[in-house]
Design a protein around this motif. Structure first.
Motif, short mmCIF file in Angstrom:
data_model
loop_
_atom_site.label_atom_id
_atom_site.label_comp_id
_atom_site.label_asym_id
_atom_site.label_seq_id
_atom_site.Cartn_x
_atom_site.Cartn_y
_atom_site.Cartn_z
N VAL A 1 0.95 -1.50 -0.10
CA VAL A 1 0.11 -0.16 0.03
C VAL A 1 0.72 0.85 0.24
N VAL A 2 1.37 1.21 0.96
CA VAL A 2 2.87 2.96 1.33
C VAL A 2 3.10 2.88 0.24
N GLY A 3 4.09 1.33 0.15
CA GLY A 3 5.06 1.72 -0.79
C GLY A 3 5.09 1.67 -2.54
N ARG A 4 3.96 1.65 -3.42
CA ARG A 4 3.66 1.64 -3.82
C ARG A 4 2.67 3.30 -4.57
N ALA A 5 2.03 4.07 -3.34
CA ALA A 5 1.45 5.04 -3.43
C ALA A 5 2.49 6.51 -3.49
N ALA A 6 3.95 5.73 -2.45
CA ALA A 6 5.67 6.27 -3.35
C ALA A 6 5.44 5.79 -3.95
N ILE A 7 5.88 5.62 -4.33
CA ILE A 7 6.34 5.34 -6.04
C ILE A 7 5.31 6.06 -6.83
N ALA A 8 4.16 6.24 -6.94
CA ALA A 8 3.31 6.85 -8.05
C ALA A 8 3.54 8.87 -7.41
N ALA A 9 3.40 8.78 -6.48
CA ALA A 9 3.91 9.96 -5.96
C ALA A 9 5.01 10.66 -6.31
N ALA A 10 5.94 9.74 -6.54
CA ALA A 10 7.33 10.23 -6.65
C ALA A 10 7.40 10.52 -7.84
N ARG A 11 6.50 9.65 -8.74
CA ARG A 11 7.26 10.15 -10.57
C ARG A 11 6.10 11.26 -11.14
N SER A 12 5.13 11.25 -10.31
CA SER A 12 4.24 12.67 -10.64
C SER A 12 5.59 13.82 -10.33
N ALA A 13 6.39 14.01 -8.87
CA ALA A 13 6.89 14.84 -8.32
C ALA A 13 8.30 15.08 -9.14
N GLY A 14 8.97 13.64 -10.15
CA GLY A 14 10.12 13.89 -10.76
C GLY A 14 10.67 14.08 -9.90
N LEU A 15 10.48 12.66 -8.79
CA LEU A 15 12.17 12.39 -8.11
C LEU A 15 12.35 10.87 -8.33
N PRO A 16 13.67 10.40 -7.59
CA PRO A 16 14.22 9.69 -8.56
C PRO A 16 13.64 8.66 -6.98
N VAL A 17 13.60 7.39 -7.30
CA VAL A 17 13.05 6.03 -6.03
C VAL A 17 14.29 5.01 -6.79
N VAL A 18 14.71 4.47 -5.13
CA VAL A 18 15.43 3.64 -5.31
C VAL A 18 14.18 2.35 -3.92
N ALA A 19 14.08 1.33 -4.47
CA ALA A 19 12.80 0.46 -3.68
C ALA A 19 14.12 -0.92 -3.57
N THR A 20 14.20 -1.29 -1.93
CA THR A 20 14.24 -2.73 -1.73
C THR A 20 12.99 -3.43 -1.16
N ASN A 21 12.95 -4.56 -1.89
CA ASN A 21 12.22 -6.08 -1.69
C ASN A 21 13.24 -6.47 -0.30
N HIS A 22 11.90 -7.19 0.39
CA HIS A 22 11.99 -8.39 1.77
C HIS A 22 11.09 -9.02 1.89
N PHE A 23 10.17 -9.39 0.67
CA PHE A 23 8.69 -9.97 0.38
C PHE A 23 9.39 -11.21 -0.60
N MET A 24 8.90 -12.76 -0.05
CA MET A 24 8.37 -13.53 -0.48
C MET A 24 7.39 -13.77 -0.11
N PRO A 25 6.08 -14.77 -1.66
CA PRO A 25 4.36 -14.78 -0.69
C PRO A 25 4.17 -15.74 0.60
N ASP A 26 5.55 -16.74 0.21
CA ASP A 26 5.90 -18.17 1.18
C ASP A 26 5.04 -17.00 2.86
N ASN A 27 5.64 -15.35 3.24
CA ASN A 27 5.76 -14.90 3.97
C ASN A 27 4.20 -14.90 4.81
N MET A 28 3.26 -14.74 3.59
CA MET A 28 2.07 -13.88 3.67
C MET A 28 0.79 -15.45 3.55
#
Length: 423
Positions: free
Chosen positions: A132-159
């Motif tokens: 939720v927060v991650g994808r919204a932040a990426i969209a907002a950053a793109r609208s603002a023309g800001l660079p994005v670093v994205a780090t993945n900690h997720f595996m489906p097995d965790n959910m």
């Protein structure tokens, strides 16, 4: 609705408080403002939350102004300063498929993040996931023309455990989740994950972008060998050979294997298991220990505050990690830095952490697990040699190296004329 819930308090200039305390750090980072967007942050207890906190506080200590945007732990939106970091907690609701976690309210979240970016003025956005927060932040950053670093900690097995996904549907559900991940993270300028094996997993799941492996890192000043007997007394543990696990007591950790192994270990040494953490499998583990007649040798310490974790590791003789969904395993690294040999499942990124400092075993092979644990617990010489190997390996994961690499990435991205093609 989330829209503009925080505007009662200027987020980057709370009256009478400084967002960060300057201290020695790279000159290039002085004055830089970083916004870290994450769905989970302390008091949440999980690897992604802990990493996000260490990253934020570490960058702040090195001279950056750091803001974190995350879900509120109690539902109420507010701004607070913790460890020299400005934390913007968004309105949240309970996550129905998880007993303790909360999720930010999606309604109005995009407008809230766009507003927050305008108020804070970050040069770089660093997201810690694609939900939720991650994808919204990426969209907002793109609208603002800001660079994005994205780090993945997720595996489906965790959910899967929390979402109650039947085993026969897990592969299909996992494929859908990975496709969604790829769509979201493809918009980032740089993508990182904690280990090379984790990066290879993303490629195997169809993510075509380059992924850099950057260790989550550990604080080697906090985690180091300490006197054992005193630590056992602090936690009211019996003074006998001790097998330790630290983490969530949940399905993908496969902790029942440790309990099943204990009777075999007891044929060789009078050992005990200590579980540190909380989770949905505690009651089942207690029932299994009673059924096997080893409940007097299985102890649950529950949640232990982060400040006391170094003493927890010092109370043990060997650390066990049976989990099969570890993208790195910070707890295993902390155990190594504390001088503990490791017995870990030969799964995901765990083999990356075992090289002369312990043993790997085939997931599900309880007798092999027991043999390795007994071998370590019955040989002081073996424990000492493995401890030294573990200390050397842990030294390569010093969190200062990780912070320095992220600072380099931020500096590379934050160029006035830089182009950000993944919008």
């Amino acid at each position: 609705m989330n829209a503009f819930p925080l505007d009662a308090i200027p987020p980057s200039r709370l009256e009478g408080q400084a967002p960060h305390t300057p201290s020695p750090g790279p000159d290039a980072d002085r004055g830089r403002t970083i916004l870290i967007a994450t769905d989970t942050y302390p008091p949440d207890v999980n690897g992604a939350a802990y990493f996000s906190h260490r990253l934020a506080s570490g960058l702040a200590a090195r001279g950056a102004e750091v803001h974190v945007v995350c879900a509120s732990a109690d539902g109420r939106p507010r701004v607070e300063i913790r460890d020299a970091v400005v934390v913007h907690r968004l309105r949240s609701v309970p996550l129905l498929v998880h007993p303790t976690m909360r999720v930010s309210v999606p309604a109005g979240l995009g407008r809230t993040l766009s507003w927050l970016i305008g108020k804070v003025g970050p040069q770089v956005i660093h997201v810690q996931g694609h939900f939720v927060v991650g994808r919204a932040a990426i969209a907002a950053a793109r609208s603002a023309g800001l660079p994005v670093v994205a780090t993945n900690h997720f595996m489906p097995d965790n959910m899967f455990q929390f979402a109650h996904v039947p085993v026969r549907f897990r592969r299909g559900v996992g494929d859908l989740v990975w496709r969604d991940f790829s769509r979201v993270f493809a918009r980032a300028d740089r993508v990182t994950t904690p280990t090379r094996i984790a990066a290879e997993l993303l490629a195997a799941k169809g993510f075509t972008r380059e992924v850099e492996a950057i260790s989550c890192g550990i604080d080697l000043h906090r985690f180091q060998p300490q006197p054992q007997k005193w630590a056992r007394q602090r936690f009211a543990l019996d003074d006998r050979p001790t097998i330790l696990f630290v983490g969530r007591l949940d399905e993908e950790k496969r902790l029942d294997e440790l309990v099943w192994a204990l009777p075999h270990v007891l044929n060789h040494v009078d050992a005990q298991i200590v579980f540190v953490g909380t989770g949905g499998k505690k009651a089942a583990l207690e029932r299994l220990a009673a059924r096997l007649g080893v409940n007097g040798r299985v102890h649950f310490l529950g949640f232990v505050p982060d400040a006391a974790l170094p003493q927890v590791y010092s109370a043990a003789d060997v650390f066990a990690m049976p989990g099969v969904a570890e993208l790195q395993s910070i707890a295993t690294l902390e155990a190594m830095a504390s001088g503990l040999p490791v017995v870990a499942a030969r799964a995901m990124a765990l083999p990356h952490l075992v090289d002369g400092n312990g043993y790997l075993y085939r997931p599900g092979d309880v007798r092999e697990l027991a043999r390795h644990l007994a071998a370590i617990l019955t040989s002081a010489e073996l424990r000492n040699s493995m401890a030294q190997a573990g200390l050397a390996l842990a030294a390569t994961h010093d969190h200062r190296r990780s912070l320095a690499r992220f600072e380099e990435i931020y500096a590379e991205l934050y160029q006035p004329a830089a182009r950000h093609p993944h919008r």
